[in-house]
Design a protein around this motif. Structure first.
Motif, PDB file in Angstrom:
ATOM      1  N   GLN A  18       0.832  -1.206   0.000  1.00  0.00           N
ATOM      2  CA  GLN A  18       0.000   0.000   0.000  1.00  0.00           C
ATOM      3  C   GLN A  18       0.869   1.260   0.000  1.00  0.00           C
ATOM      4  OE1 GLN A  18      -2.277  -1.103   3.521  1.00  0.00           O
ATOM      5  NE2 GLN A  18      -4.147  -1.157   2.300  1.00  0.00           N
ATOM      6  N   GLU A  19       1.936   1.239   0.775  1.00  0.00           N
ATOM      7  CA  GLU A  19       2.837   2.392   0.814  1.00  0.00           C
ATOM      8  C   GLU A  19       3.508   2.596  -0.529  1.00  0.00           C
ATOM      9  OE1 GLU A  19       5.407   1.327   3.986  1.00  0.00           O
ATOM     10  OE2 GLU A  19       4.009   1.953   5.570  1.00  0.00           O
ATOM     11  N   ARG A  20       3.891   1.507  -1.180  1.00  0.00           N
ATOM     12  CA  ARG A  20       4.522   1.613  -2.497  1.00  0.00           C
ATOM     13  C   ARG A  20       3.537   2.170  -3.523  1.00  0.00           C
ATOM     14  NH1 ARG A  20       8.695  -1.347  -4.810  1.00  0.00           N
ATOM     15  NH2 ARG A  20       9.537  -1.335  -2.687  1.00  0.00           N
ATOM     16  N   ALA A  21       2.274   1.779  -3.415  1.00  0.00           N
ATOM     17  CA  ALA A  21       1.271   2.258  -4.360  1.00  0.00           C
ATOM     18  C   ALA A  21       1.018   3.747  -4.212  1.00  0.00           C
ATOM     19  CB  ALA A  21      -0.042   1.501  -4.168  1.00  0.00           C
ATOM     20  N   GLY A  22       1.238   4.281  -3.017  1.00  0.00           N
ATOM     21  CA  GLY A  22       0.969   5.699  -2.791  1.00  0.00           C
ATOM     22  C   GLY A  22       2.104   6.611  -3.141  1.00  0.00           C
ATOM     23  N   THR A  23       3.162   6.076  -3.711  1.00  0.00           N
ATOM     24  CA  THR A  23       4.311   6.895  -4.098  1.00  0.00           C
ATOM     25  C   THR A  23       4.489   6.853  -5.598  1.00  0.00           C
ATOM     26  OG1 THR A  23       5.832   5.037  -3.821  1.00  0.00           O
ATOM     27  CG2 THR A  23       5.472   6.463  -1.915  1.00  0.00           C
ATOM     28  N   ARG A  24       5.093   7.916  -6.119  1.00  0.00           N
ATOM     29  CA  ARG A  24       5.383   7.979  -7.547  1.00  0.00           C
ATOM     30  C   ARG A  24       6.470   6.956  -7.888  1.00  0.00           C
ATOM     31  NH1 ARG A  24       4.183  12.636 -10.689  1.00  0.00           N
ATOM     32  NH2 ARG A  24       3.816  13.782  -8.774  1.00  0.00           N
ATOM     33  N   PRO A  25       6.306   6.181  -8.959  1.00  0.00           N
ATOM     34  CA  PRO A  25       7.345   5.210  -9.322  1.00  0.00           C
ATOM     35  C   PRO A  25       8.705   5.896  -9.491  1.00  0.00           C
ATOM     36  CG  PRO A  25       5.382   4.921 -10.665  1.00  0.00           C
ATOM     37  CD  PRO A  25       5.193   6.195  -9.904  1.00  0.00           C
ATOM     38  N   THR A  26       9.731   5.302  -8.876  1.00  0.00           N
ATOM     39  CA  THR A  26      11.068   5.901  -8.935  1.00  0.00           C
ATOM     40  C   THR A  26      12.032   5.085  -9.782  1.00  0.00           C
ATOM     41  OG1 THR A  26      11.652   4.756  -6.885  1.00  0.00           O
ATOM     42  CG2 THR A  26      10.796   6.991  -6.682  1.00  0.00           C
ATOM     43  N   THR A  27      11.670   3.860 -10.089  1.00  0.00           N
ATOM     44  CA  THR A  27      12.542   3.014 -10.897  1.00  0.00           C
ATOM     45  C   THR A  27      11.712   2.313 -11.962  1.00  0.00           C
ATOM     46  OG1 THR A  27      12.277   1.135  -9.409  1.00  0.00           O
ATOM     47  CG2 THR A  27      14.123   2.609  -8.982  1.00  0.00           C
ATOM     48  N   THR A  28      12.382   1.849 -12.978  1.00  0.00           N
ATOM     49  CA  THR A  28      11.708   1.106 -14.032  1.00  0.00           C
ATOM     50  C   THR A  28      12.346  -0.265 -14.169  1.00  0.00           C
ATOM     51  OG1 THR A  28      13.222   2.005 -15.697  1.00  0.00           O
ATOM     52  CG2 THR A  28      11.159   3.204 -15.303  1.00  0.00           C
ATOM     53  N   TRP A  29      11.611  -1.184 -14.728  1.00  0.00           N
ATOM     54  CA  TRP A  29      12.129  -2.515 -15.024  1.00  0.00           C
ATOM     55  C   TRP A  29      11.836  -2.812 -16.489  1.00  0.00           C
ATOM     56  CZ3 TRP A  29      15.403  -5.865 -13.205  1.00  0.00           C
ATOM     57  CH2 TRP A  29      15.430  -7.133 -13.792  1.00  0.00           C
ATOM     58  N   PRO A  30      12.810  -3.321 -17.235  1.00  0.00           N
ATOM     59  CA  PRO A  30      14.158  -3.619 -16.756  1.00  0.00           C
ATOM     60  C   PRO A  30      15.008  -2.364 -16.600  1.00  0.00           C
ATOM     61  CG  PRO A  30      13.979  -4.073 -19.091  1.00  0.00           C
ATOM     62  CD  PRO A  30      12.591  -3.715 -18.629  1.00  0.00           C
ATOM     63  N   VAL A  70       1.390  -0.861  -9.288  1.00  0.00           N
ATOM     64  CA  VAL A  70       1.244  -1.510  -7.985  1.00  0.00           C
ATOM     65  C   VAL A  70      -0.235  -1.641  -7.628  1.00  0.00           C
ATOM     66  CG1 VAL A  70       1.779  -1.368  -5.515  1.00  0.00           C
ATOM     67  CG2 VAL A  70       3.487  -0.684  -7.205  1.00  0.00           C
ATOM     68  N   LEU A  71      -1.025  -0.633  -7.942  1.00  0.00           N
ATOM     69  CA  LEU A  71      -2.466  -0.720  -7.688  1.00  0.00           C
ATOM     70  C   LEU A  71      -3.089  -1.868  -8.469  1.00  0.00           C
ATOM     71  CD1 LEU A  71      -3.562   3.039  -7.691  1.00  0.00           C
ATOM     72  CD2 LEU A  71      -3.353   1.518  -5.725  1.00  0.00           C
ATOM     73  N   ASP A  72      -2.650  -2.065  -9.699  1.00  0.00           N
ATOM     74  CA  ASP A  72      -3.158  -3.185 -10.501  1.00  0.00           C
ATOM     75  C   ASP A  72      -2.788  -4.517  -9.854  1.00  0.00           C
ATOM     76  OD1 ASP A  72      -4.286  -1.517 -12.353  1.00  0.00           O
ATOM     77  OD2 ASP A  72      -2.634  -1.652 -13.788  1.00  0.00           O
ATOM     78  N   VAL A  73      -1.564  -4.614  -9.350  1.00  0.00           N
ATOM     79  CA  VAL A  73      -1.131  -5.832  -8.668  1.00  0.00           C
ATOM     80  C   VAL A  73      -1.992  -6.092  -7.436  1.00  0.00           C
ATOM     81  CG1 VAL A  73       0.737  -6.847  -7.299  1.00  0.00           C
ATOM     82  CG2 VAL A  73       1.235  -5.813  -9.516  1.00  0.00           C
ATOM     83  N   MET A  74      -2.244  -5.042  -6.655  1.00  0.00           N
ATOM     84  CA  MET A  74      -3.057  -5.188  -5.451  1.00  0.00           C
ATOM     85  C   MET A  74      -4.470  -5.642  -5.788  1.00  0.00           C
ATOM     86  SD  MET A  74      -1.767  -1.842  -3.328  1.00  0.00           S
ATOM     87  CE  MET A  74      -2.814  -2.198  -1.894  1.00  0.00           C
ATOM     88  N   THR A  75      -5.040  -5.067  -6.853  1.00  0.00           N
ATOM     89  CA  THR A  75      -6.388  -5.459  -7.264  1.00  0.00           C
ATOM     90  C   THR A  75      -6.425  -6.920  -7.687  1.00  0.00           C
ATOM     91  OG1 THR A  75      -6.912  -3.210  -7.978  1.00  0.00           O
ATOM     92  CG2 THR A  75      -8.251  -4.981  -8.890  1.00  0.00           C
ATOM     93  N   THR A  76      -5.408  -7.339  -8.436  1.00  0.00           N
ATOM     94  CA  THR A  76      -5.337  -8.733  -8.884  1.00  0.00           C
ATOM     95  C   THR A  76      -5.257  -9.687  -7.706  1.00  0.00           C
ATOM     96  OG1 THR A  76      -4.251  -8.094 -10.952  1.00  0.00           O
ATOM     97  CG2 THR A  76      -4.000 -10.382 -10.241  1.00  0.00           C
ATOM     98  N   ILE A  77      -4.378  -9.377  -6.749  1.00  0.00           N
ATOM     99  CA  ILE A  77      -4.211 -10.245  -5.585  1.00  0.00           C
ATOM    100  C   ILE A  77      -5.484 -10.281  -4.751  1.00  0.00           C
ATOM    101  CG2 ILE A  77      -2.957 -10.550  -3.419  1.00  0.00           C
ATOM    102  CD1 ILE A  77      -0.523  -9.299  -4.802  1.00  0.00           C
ATOM    103  N   GLU A  78      -6.052  -9.106  -4.492  1.00  0.00           N
ATOM    104  CA  GLU A  78      -7.246  -9.039  -3.641  1.00  0.00           C
ATOM    105  C   GLU A  78      -8.424  -9.770  -4.275  1.00  0.00           C
ATOM    106  OE1 GLU A  78      -8.317  -5.827  -0.556  1.00  0.00           O
ATOM    107  OE2 GLU A  78      -8.957  -5.060  -2.495  1.00  0.00           O
ATOM    108  N   THR A  79      -8.618  -9.584  -5.565  1.00  0.00           N
ATOM    109  CA  THR A  79      -9.713 -10.273  -6.249  1.00  0.00           C
ATOM    110  C   THR A  79      -9.545 -11.782  -6.176  1.00  0.00           C
ATOM    111  OG1 THR A  79     -10.023  -8.413  -7.775  1.00  0.00           O
ATOM    112  CG2 THR A  79     -10.912 -10.547  -8.450  1.00  0.00           C
TER     113      THR A  79
END
Length: 228
Positions: A18-30, A70-79
């Motif tokens: 949740q904390e990660r989702a509330g912050t602006r992305p700082t890194t990219t992958w790859p 990250v929000l998409d990941v959280m939604t996927t896991i929660e669902t």
């Protein structure tokens, strides 16, 4: 690691997610590493123009204030977890007692039956099909069922355990990847300079990323930056 351990991981790391989702992305992958040196002149010019566009009034899309990935990941896991809990509860959770009707409160036996039924229906160990249902709630409830904790339930059969284990493993892996605990491997859309083969980058688990060619076997790593 057991399926119950995977569910514990989801419960314990949900706040971090949740904390990660509330912050602006700082890194990219790859990671970019030295791959930018392999870009064409047009691609480098486009990247430079994008970096130079720092005016908040400039046209074009602006970065989101939250990490949508990250929000998409959280939604996927929660669902997945809530769906699994609903499904499992429909199979293993005993219906609440029903009190007989047509008797007044002056009937001691009837009153005791009504109170017993109300207590059974409100048992906090029950999985509720309505109301606020979160990923940690579902993960904890599923973990308790895997551990055969007592309550208004029957024990799970092997097929039910396997179904829950698959959901738990998928959710825990998504969290580990999102938070940088799992090593990843991804193709790079640029050929190997010496041989023209397929480049891939490995990393994402906290160890330094490695760029390698699947054809000739050459590898590249990021040089450590000099301390100021």
């Amino acid at each position: 690691m057991t399926a119950a351990d995977d569910l514990d991981t989801i419960t314990e790391r949900w706040t971090t997610l949740q904390e990660r989702a509330g912050t602006r992305p700082t890194t990219t992958w790859p990671p970019a590493m030295g791959i930018t040196r392999l870009l064409t002149e047009e691609e480098r010019a486009a990247q430079a123009a994008e970096r130079a566009d720092t005016n908040p009034d400039a046209p074009g899309p602006r970065p989101a204030p939250v990490d949508v990935n990250v929000l998409d990941v959280m939604t996927t896991i929660e669902t997945g977890l809530i769906t699994a809990a609903d499904w499992l509860a429909s199979r293993v959770q005993r219906p609440a007692f029903k009190a007989p009707t047509g008797h007044g409160w002056s009937d001691d036996v009837h009153r005791a039956a009504v109170l017993l039924a109300a207590k059974d229906a409100a048992d906090p160990r029950r999985w509720q099909y309505t109301g606020q249902r979160t990923a940690p709630d579902a993960a904890e409830w599923l973990a308790l069922r895997l551990r055969d904790q007592p309550g208004p339930f029957r024990k799970l059969d092997e097929a039910e355990r396997q179904a829950v284990a698959e959901v738990a493993a998928a959710g825990a892996e998504l969290i580990r990847k999102t938070l940088g605990d799992a090593r990843r491997r991804e193709a790079v859309p640029h050929p190997c300079p010496p041989c023209g083969g397929q480049l891939v980058v490995e990393g994402g688990d906290g160890a330094p990323p490695v760029l390698l060619c699947e054809d000739c076997g050459r590898t590249w790593t990021e040089a450590p930056s000099d301390a100021a």
